[in-house]
Design a protein around this motif. Structure first.
Motif, mmCIF file in Angstrom:
data_model
loop_
_atom_site.group_PDB
_atom_site.id
_atom_site.type_symbol
_atom_site.label_atom_id
_atom_site.label_comp_id
_atom_site.label_asym_id
_atom_site.label_seq_id
_atom_site.Cartn_x
_atom_site.Cartn_y
_atom_site.Cartn_z
ATOM 1 N N SER A 130 0.734 -1.162 0.158
ATOM 2 C CA SER A 130 -0.237 0.052 -0.055
ATOM 3 C C SER A 130 0.789 1.278 -0.113
ATOM 4 C CB SER A 130 -1.014 -0.075 1.121
ATOM 5 O OG SER A 130 -1.966 -1.161 0.970
ATOM 6 N N GLU A 131 1.849 1.130 0.881
ATOM 7 C CA GLU A 131 2.744 2.508 0.860
ATOM 8 C C GLU A 131 3.488 2.447 -0.403
ATOM 9 O OE1 GLU A 131 5.539 1.702 4.182
ATOM 10 O OE2 GLU A 131 4.077 1.840 5.582
ATOM 11 N N LEU A 132 3.898 1.525 -0.989
ATOM 12 C CA LEU A 132 4.724 1.539 -2.382
ATOM 13 C C LEU A 132 3.586 1.986 -3.385
ATOM 14 C CD1 LEU A 132 7.321 0.763 -3.766
ATOM 15 C CD2 LEU A 132 6.435 -1.500 -4.232
ATOM 16 N N CYS A 133 2.578 1.605 -3.139
ATOM 17 C CA CYS A 133 1.673 2.027 -4.344
ATOM 18 C C CYS A 133 1.270 3.390 -4.211
ATOM 19 C CB CYS A 133 0.268 1.007 -4.283
ATOM 20 S SG CYS A 133 -1.077 1.432 -5.251
ATOM 21 N N HIS A 134 0.830 3.858 -2.964
ATOM 22 C CA HIS A 134 0.740 5.331 -2.882
ATOM 23 C C HIS A 134 1.898 6.186 -3.220
ATOM 24 C CE1 HIS A 134 -0.723 8.876 -0.989
ATOM 25 N NE2 HIS A 134 0.317 8.993 -0.512
#
Length: 163
Positions: A130-134
């Motif tokens: 989720s962090e990488l995607c954001h």
């Protein structure tokens, strides 16, 4: 006339390169989002003790389908177990070290350890993805127009230098 045609071709070539770079960055962000949704799907369905093949069969994502990942995961004509298919699907992302590292940690745990460790691994991977995607989506929003315009402007600069 030849100079004008050459100028148009040079600008088009550089502009196309900028557009291709922007499209590549968009597909990387979409793959990251697709894998994030896959891990979330597995994480939410795992507590129901549903077989992994069923969990994977229920999942749909256009970006992963276009990349051939879902065909490998679902493996309709494959005799490979689901864990092996998951590992094969993850191997498609080997060039993306950040995404690959997160997914490999999940593949090692999934199906080979106890339920609590699997669930913890999935939750941890989901958080990291989720962090990488954001991060990738915000970089894409900030950089997509930049890549396109840089390509066009580099073409204009090359034409000016050639003339």
């Amino acid at each position: 006339m030849t100079a004008v045609l050459g100028a148009v071709l040079v600008i088009s070539a550089f502009g196309s390169a900028g557009f291709l770079l922007a499209a590549q960055k968009r597909s990387v962000a979409l793959y990251t989002e697709g894998y994030t949704l896959l891990i979330k799907h597995i994480c939410t369905r795992l507590p129901a003790l549903t077989p992994m093949d069923e969990i994977i069969a229920e999942f749909e994502n256009p970006a992963l389908a276009n990349a051939g990942v879902l065909q490998i995961l679902k493996g309709e004509n494959s005799i490979e177990p689901c864990n092996k298919r998951l590992t094969a699907a993850i191997e498609l992302q080997k060039d993306d070290s950040a995404l690959y590292g997160i997914l490999c940690s999940v593949a090692k745990e999934l199906g080979s350890t106890d339920y609590e460790r699997q669930q913890k691994s999935l939750e941890d991977a989901y958080r990291k993805l989720s962090e990488l995607c954001h991060k990738r989506k915000s970089e894409l929003e900030n950089g997509e127009k930049c890549y396109k315009w840089l390509g066009v402007l580099a073409g204009v600069m090359a034409v000016i230098l050639l003339l």
